[in-house]
Scaffold this active site. Sequence first.
Site, short mmCIF file in Angstrom:
data_model
loop_
_atom_site.label_atom_id
_atom_site.label_comp_id
_atom_site.label_asym_id
_atom_site.label_seq_id
_atom_site.Cartn_x
_atom_site.Cartn_y
_atom_site.Cartn_z
N ILE A 12 -6.37 -1.57 8.88
CA ILE A 12 -7.05 -0.43 8.26
C ILE A 12 -8.50 -0.35 8.73
O ILE A 12 -9.00 0.73 9.07
CB ILE A 12 -6.97 -0.53 6.72
CG1 ILE A 12 -5.50 -0.59 6.25
CG2 ILE A 12 -7.70 0.64 6.06
CD1 ILE A 12 -4.65 0.60 6.60
N SER A 139 -2.92 2.80 -2.06
CA SER A 139 -2.13 2.33 -0.92
C SER A 139 -1.48 3.50 -0.18
O SER A 139 -1.50 4.65 -0.64
CB SER A 139 -1.04 1.38 -1.41
OG SER A 139 -0.03 2.15 -2.04
N CYS A 140 -0.89 3.19 0.96
CA CYS A 140 -0.22 4.21 1.79
C CYS A 140 0.88 4.93 1.03
O CYS A 140 0.92 6.17 1.01
CB CYS A 140 0.34 3.54 3.04
SG CYS A 140 1.21 1.99 2.71
N HIS A 194 4.45 1.10 -7.45
CA HIS A 194 3.96 2.38 -6.91
C HIS A 194 3.87 3.48 -7.97
O HIS A 194 2.94 4.30 -7.93
CB HIS A 194 4.87 2.82 -5.75
CG HIS A 194 5.05 1.75 -4.72
ND1 HIS A 194 6.10 0.84 -4.76
CD2 HIS A 194 4.28 1.40 -3.67
CE1 HIS A 194 5.99 -0.01 -3.76
NE2 HIS A 194 4.90 0.29 -3.08
N GLY A 195 4.86 3.51 -8.89
CA GLY A 195 4.82 4.54 -9.95
C GLY A 195 3.56 4.42 -10.80
O GLY A 195 2.78 5.39 -10.92
N HIS A 220 7.28 3.87 6.45
CA HIS A 220 8.09 3.80 5.23
C HIS A 220 8.92 5.08 5.14
O HIS A 220 8.54 6.12 5.70
CB HIS A 220 7.21 3.79 3.98
CG HIS A 220 6.17 2.70 3.94
ND1 HIS A 220 6.47 1.36 3.92
CD2 HIS A 220 4.82 2.77 3.86
CE1 HIS A 220 5.35 0.66 3.83
NE2 HIS A 220 4.33 1.49 3.80
N1 LIG Z 1 -1.62 -2.51 6.61
C1 LIG Z 1 -1.24 -1.50 5.88
O1 LIG Z 1 -0.20 -0.90 6.15
C2 LIG Z 1 -2.06 -1.04 4.73
C3 LIG Z 1 -1.87 0.27 4.27
C4 LIG Z 1 -2.67 0.74 3.22
C5 LIG Z 1 -3.56 -0.12 2.60
N2 LIG Z 1 -3.69 -1.41 3.04
C6 LIG Z 1 -4.67 -2.27 2.35
O2 LIG Z 1 -5.83 -2.38 3.18
C7 LIG Z 1 -6.44 -3.65 2.98
C8 LIG Z 1 -6.56 -4.33 4.32
O3 LIG Z 1 -5.27 -4.53 4.85
P1 LIG Z 1 -5.00 -4.70 6.40
O4 LIG Z 1 -3.53 -4.50 6.58
O5 LIG Z 1 -5.94 -3.88 7.19
O6 LIG Z 1 -5.33 -6.23 6.59
P2 LIG Z 1 -5.41 -7.04 7.97
O7 LIG Z 1 -4.82 -6.26 9.08
O8 LIG Z 1 -4.91 -8.39 7.67
O9 LIG Z 1 -6.98 -7.11 8.27
C9 LIG Z 1 -7.84 -7.80 7.42
C10 LIG Z 1 -9.20 -7.94 8.09
O10 LIG Z 1 -10.09 -8.57 7.18
C11 LIG Z 1 -10.70 -9.68 7.82
N3 LIG Z 1 -10.94 -10.72 6.81
C12 LIG Z 1 -10.20 -11.78 6.48
N4 LIG Z 1 -10.77 -12.45 5.46
C13 LIG Z 1 -11.91 -11.80 5.17
C14 LIG Z 1 -12.95 -11.99 4.24
N5 LIG Z 1 -12.93 -13.01 3.38
N6 LIG Z 1 -13.98 -11.10 4.22
C15 LIG Z 1 -14.02 -10.04 5.06
N7 LIG Z 1 -13.05 -9.82 5.98
C16 LIG Z 1 -12.03 -10.68 6.02
C17 LIG Z 1 -9.77 -10.11 8.92
O11 LIG Z 1 -10.56 -10.72 9.91
P3 LIG Z 1 -9.98 -11.31 11.29
O12 LIG Z 1 -9.42 -10.11 12.03
O13 LIG Z 1 -11.17 -11.85 11.97
O14 LIG Z 1 -8.94 -12.28 10.90
C18 LIG Z 1 -9.20 -8.76 9.36
O15 LIG Z 1 -10.03 -8.16 10.30
C19 LIG Z 1 -5.57 -4.38 1.95
O16 LIG Z 1 -6.07 -4.14 0.66
C20 LIG Z 1 -4.22 -3.69 2.11
O17 LIG Z 1 -3.41 -3.80 0.95
C21 LIG Z 1 -2.98 -1.87 4.11
#
Ligand SMILES: NC(=O)c1ccc[n+]([C@@H]2O[C@H](COP(=O)([O-])OP(=O)(O)OC[C@H]3O[C@@H](n4cnc5c(N)ncnc54)[C@H](OP(=O)(O)O)[C@@H]3O)[C@@H](O)[C@H]2O)c1
Length: 338
Positions: A12, A139-140, A194-195, A220
């Site tokens: 994200i 969320s998405c 989700h609901g 999804h």
């Molecule tokens: N992925 C999806 O489909 C999606 C959709 C909607 C919402 N979300 C939400 O968006 C949020 C992020 O999800 P994501 O999928 O983007 O996660 P992600 O791909 O795992 O990315 C997380 C990022 O945060 C960094 N990180 C790890 N620990 C950290 C810390 N303590 N402080 C600051 N940064 C840190 C990581 O660094 P490194 O890269 O250096 O490891 C990485 O760049 C979550 O709340 C998730 O539920 C995700």
Amino acid sequence: MIRVGVNGYGTIGRRVADAVLMQKDMELVGVTKVHPDYRVETAIKKGIDVYAANEKALQSFRNSGYNVKGVLDDLLKRVDVIVDCSPEGNGPQNKLIYEASKVRAIFQGGEDHELTGLSFVAQCNYDNARGKNMVRVVSCNTTALCRILNSLSNNFGIYRARAVLARRAADPDETGKGPIDAVVLDPATVPSHHGPDVQSVMGNIDVVTMAFKVPTTHMHLHSLIVSLKKKATREEVIEALQKEPRTMLVESKLGFKSTSSIVDMARELSSPRNDIHEAVVWKDSVSTVENEVYMFMAVHQEAIVVPENVDAIRAITASATKEESMSMTDSSLGIRKF
Ligand SMILES: NC(=O)c1ccc[n+]([C@@H]2O[C@H](COP(=O)([O-])OP(=O)(O)OC[C@H]3O[C@@H](n4cnc5c(N)ncnc54)[C@H](OP(=O)(O)O)[C@@H]3O)[C@@H](O)[C@H]2O)c1
């Protein structure tokens, strides 16, 4: 110019950072990373300033020869808004850091509604976020459900909504996650979260969801059944959905037979990262029986919340109206209407 930082540069965070770079009224001050991997290189190649997420990360950047701009605290001194894109569950501790720095913050759907008390979907409740210090972009899946239910609610009224969600098992680069040959109830109990999450945006709407994971990475798929207060024809529902922002209608007779066809369309249109910001409804699935409407909807989990994050930045800084912000966001991201 609104000065923006992005804390966490993963699925994200990278998309939000690129979207901020595309806004005429925003400046991307920098992003944070924990690990000194190829994503640091790609950020630097794009001209993005990289900060270490904490002191420990700073040390590993130094050991790897990267000269980063500082740590999160340094970034916070230079921004008006921080968009927290760190892994879910980091919100409570990061909130304390942002409060101490007196920086407005946006969190993601992995955090609980209670963290900010305001869960955000631009077309549903932009004005509630105006001038707030902290909001949470949902969320998405919740974002997509809110867009469709917002349309049906405004046009016909909703008696009750039911949705079954086939969720992608992992994002494309999450090689450690599965399943690869199973359908996993996620959770087996009803309702899924989700609901209630939709209710955190849309109030007392009667909505119940069930969810399971399937071995795919790109989208999804939701099956929706919604009982309307006012009887509507199929054509009237389609017309309402066509008018709803950030909603796209596709047809199987035009070759859209699966989520793969939608991703293929995004590739053909050279959409950055093949991203699809719209909630995608199959027009030919929209059917009505008495007061009930049925439809299938696809959701690109990596992209759909990106426009919401951009709007949330303008909402909490009270720098634009809902209409102005959504229009700027949609034209900059090339949001499509089919
Ligand atoms: N992925 C999806 O489909 C999606 C959709 C909607 C919402 N979300 C939400 O968006 C949020 C992020 O999800 P994501 O999928 O983007 O996660 P992600 O791909 O795992 O990315 C997380 C990022 O945060 C960094 N990180 C790890 N620990 C950290 C810390 N303590 N402080 C600051 N940064 C840190 C990581 O660094 P490194 O890269 O250096 O490891 C990485 O760049 C979550 O709340 C998730 O539920 C995700």
